[in-house]
Design an enzyme around this catalytic site. Structure first.
Site: not given
Length: 807
Positions: A261, A264, A328-329, A362, A421
């Site tokens: 990770q 990235h 995220e993960h 992934d 209404h």
């Protein structure tokens, strides 16, 4: 506390401000310069269209493009240029993504909130979507699959893909797999602008998906806030990973996951949280080893500078930190990860155990890798099929339904001071009372108000055909796969048939070893189930007893007639719980027992049946449903009728006789019971064609053919059991005495839905007591059974050690 990844941080020693700082992400706010530049790009593309796109490609991508759209010839050439290994890998990944996202298809919701008020929720695909795939040295082909596959499943009418030039062949082929043909070689903020506003070449879309750099992210943000722009998938941020690991975790795996990770980008963040300090130190050592061997080690090192290794006092504290951070993960490398995941409240995607690396998600596990980052997991979810759909609610009121709600609506509208209404109701109510129209609000017909309360609440029996489906392999109704060859011989359709056709009764009595007076022909065994309740049960007084999991019509029939039910759940081996039945016989007038039992397939122990008959002597009717007895004739107790006057047996021609469409069944009982049933049966239960074909089926020649069918089905059943038992997705194949088998799967929902969409229709039994994860599979032809195995094999790997089945 430190900013260096090689220093352990003891969570318990940090005060609140330090803890908050440890979980703070790297800043990603777009600079004023980026925001201003993006704003200018959006304006230029909106005003000048394709001309601006070509100019920006020359300026930013250093590429001169003649045709913005990729031609079909270029797409075909891209496919031909790739080797089979990459194409097969992409196909396998897409297959898994498809299976997982097909399972997310929403069901239509229909409810009657009160009599005459009908509400629905339906879904429709977003009409047009745009997919942005970043460029660079490594083509993000997996992102094409992650975005394009659910768009295709959802049924979006227009799917547009943009990527910077030159577009890699892998991206073009991935787009082809997803059915995408509108592909444009433009990148950056200008691509987002083109899809948001439309140009001469690029169509405008309703929603934009996909990751990108700071300019792309800012462009998505800006177009999502404009009336003339487009909505977007979710806020974007740097990639991130948090790992919870215990002392048993492999430090090599943990380090590899953290680095996968970190590579990235320099703004990625990775965090290890563990209660084991020794593991933490081993991970630091292992990271140093692995980092030096990575081509992108400088990028990963920058990411590690603002990453953390945190030592806690317990796994529970690890969970609390993870929920606070909302990664995220999330990887949980503990000995019992399933227990911890139940406590996780915020995470984009979770990976359980030592053998579930984040890279599996992934690329190829099937879940989507487009995930909320930067703490947005508290309100956003991982990308899924729902992101390509929109929900729509529908309501319809009958006149009576409107009247029933009118006072409530008028009162609430008045309270909110919304007179218009209120008028929308008042005028309609007045219209219903206009004498000139002959309508009186007290006389408006509403069938629901006239219906019996138990019928309004009744959930109907969902037969195989009622459940629908579009298939060519029907394995959900326990039918024979081929139609027998019979021709009608009677030409008397102008006359009513006999109530009990003599030839049919005589031949079935001979087949069953009984006297004709002990046989009643009816419209399938289902009619017999109802006849017995009508004859023997007083609503509000008597009780029907049966033992789930079992055939659903026992319950539906009792409920239809307003007769109370007692449900005595079967034992774990699906035999009768005699003690529980004996303790619940008060007011029981009728007992239904299916043997062999549907849907479990097992024959009921004859000693248990005899015990029930003796317990209920002179108290209740015991009905044994032998619909499947031809597949195990040794288990029939028809010969017991002479000894037990309270015994009734149900039979059918639908199963082994292969005549499900004929709807012909039989009740076998004492003469006294048959006489009572004849009092309430319809005048002509069997039509002339039905009686004609039934009589033919019961000749000695056709009974012999039926018995050959049974041998064939039993052989196919044994082969199917053996084949399924080898598949890893199969938890257990249960023994069966019938023309179907019950199979427990580790992921029954995926199996059921995947085969459904392939035209292989099975019966879902997961809602039956004790049948969690179970599907019922009718034994079809050999070819049909092979198709079932092939389809399920695609979802599973074969075990080296087959499970044992008892049969």
């Amino acid at each position: 506390m430190t900013d260096h990844f090689d220093t352990l941080i003891r969570w318990q020693e940090c005060h609140d401000e330090q803890q908050n700082a440890l979980l703070t992400r790297p800043a990603i706010s777009a600079s004023v310069e980026i925001s201003r530049t993006v704003e200018q790009i959006l304006h230029a593309v909106k005003e000048y269209g394709d001309h601006t796109l070509r100019e920006f490609s020359r300026r930013f991508d250093k590429t001169v493009i003649e045709n913005i759209r990729i031609s079909p010839e270029e797409i075909a050439a891209a496919e031909n240029s790739l080797n089979n290994d990459i194409k097969q890998a992409m196909q396998q990944a897409m297959n898994n993504i498809r299976v997982f996202h097909e399972a997310q298809k929403p069901i239509k919701i229909e409810v009657e909130t009160q009599p005459g008020v009908y509400c629905q929720q339906v879904t429709r695909p977003i009409d047009s979507v745009g997919l942005y795939i970043p460029g660079g040295s490594a083509p993000l082909l997996s992102t094409v699959l992650m975005l394009g596959t659910p768009a295709q499943i959802a049924g979006c009418h227009k799917v547009v893909l943009c990527s910077p030039p030159p577009i890699a062949n892998e991206i073009l082929y991935a787009a082809t797999l997803c059915g995408i043909t509108e592909i444009f070689q433009i990148g950056g903020a200008q691509a987002i602008a083109a899809m948001a506003f439309g140009t001469e070449s690029v169509p405008k879309v309703d929603k934009i998906f996909g990751p990108g750099n700071a300019y792309v992210t800012e462009a998505k943000r800006q177009v999502s806030q404009r009336v003339d722009g487009a909505t977007i998938d979710m806020p974007a941020g740097p990639s991130e990973l948090l790992i919870i690991a215990d002392a048993g975790a492999n430090p090599v795996f943990v380090a590899a996951d953290l680095l996968s990770q970190a590579e990235h980008g320099p703004d990625s963040q990775v965090i290890l949280v563990t209660p084991d300090e020794a593991l933490a130190k081993k991970v630091i050592t292992e990271i140093e080893k692995q980092l030096t061997r990575l081509p992108r080690n400088q990028i990963a090192a920058k990411a590690l500078a603002h990453s953390r290794i945190i030592v806690t006092t317990s796994l529970q504290q690890c969970v609390e930190i993870s929920n606070r951070y909302g990664p995220e993960h999330l990887i949980i490398q503990t000995r019992q990860p399933e227990q911890l995941v139940e406590k996780i409240t915020s995470a984009g995607s979770v990976f359980l155990g030592d053998w579930s690396p984040e890279s599996a998600g992934d690329y190829a596990s099937g879940t989507n890798h487009v995930l909320p980052t930067y703490g947005y997991t508290s309100t956003y979810s991982s990308l899924g099929l729902a992101d390509f759909l929109k929900r729509m609610t529908i309501q319809q009121l009958t006149p009576q339904g409107l009247l029933n709600l009118s006072q409530t609506i008028e009162t609430l509208a008045q309270a909110e001071q919304l007179t218009a209404h209120k008028n929308a109701l008042t005028l309609r109510v007045a219209a219903l009372n206009i004498a000139g129209q002959g309508v009186n609000m007290n006389n408006i017909f509403d069938a629901n108000l006239l219906a019996r309360e138990n019928i309004r609440k009744l959930t109907p029996y969902m037969s195989a055909r009622r459940l629908g489906g579009k298939g060519d392999v029907w394995l959900n109704a326990n039918e024979y796969p081929l139609a027998p060859d019979f021709q009608c011989t009677e030409q008397t359709l102008n006359r009513y048939p006999d109530c009990q056709p003599a030839s049919v009764i005589r031949r079935y009595a001979a087949y069953a070893g009984l006297q004709p007076e002990q046989v009643l022909a009816c419209r399938g065994a289902d009619e017999s189930i109802e006849l017995l309740i009508r004859v023997f049960c007083e609503p509000g007084q008597d009780v029907v007893l049966f033992c789930p999991p079992t055939y659903g019509m026992y319950s539906v029939s009792a409920e239809t007639f307003g007769v109370e039910q007692k449900k005595i759940t079967a034992l774990e081996n699906w035999q009768l719980d005699i003690e529980a039945i004996e303790n619940n016989l008060d007011r029981v007038k009728l007992i239904y027992i299916c043997s062999p039992n549907n849907p479990t397939g097992n024959a009921i122990n004859p000693d248990s049946l005899r015990k029930i008959l003796e317990l209920t002597a002179n108290r209740a009717i015991v009905t044994i449903d032998e619909a499947y007895i031809e597949f195990c004739p040794e288990n029939s107790i028809a010969s017991w009728l002479k000894n037990y006057p309270n015994l009734v047996i149900l039979r059918t021609l639908s199963k082994a006789f292969a005549l499900a469409g004929l709807r012909c069944g039989f009740t076998l009982a004492s003469v006294d019971i048959i006489t009572l049933l004849l009092k309430v049966i319809a005048p002509y239960p069997l039509s002339t064609p039905v009686a004609d074909i039934a009589a033919q089926a019961l000749t000695a020649e056709n009974i012999a053919i039926m018995q050959k069918r049974v041998v064939e089905i039993r052989e196919n059943r044994n082969d199917l059991q053996q084949a399924l038992n080898k598949l890893a997705i199969v938890e257990k194949v249960f023994p069966s005495e019938t023309n179907y088998i019950l199979v427990k799967f580790y992921d029954a929902e995926t199996v059921f839905k995947t085969l459904w969409h392939q035209g292989i229709i099975l019966r879902d039994q997961r809602k039956q007591p004790g049948l969690e994860g179970c599907l019922r599979i009718t034994i079809g032809s050999r070819k049909e059974c092979e198709r079932v195995v092939e389809a399920i094999s695609a979802l599973s790997t074969v075990n080296e050690q087959p499970k044992e089945i008892a049969n």
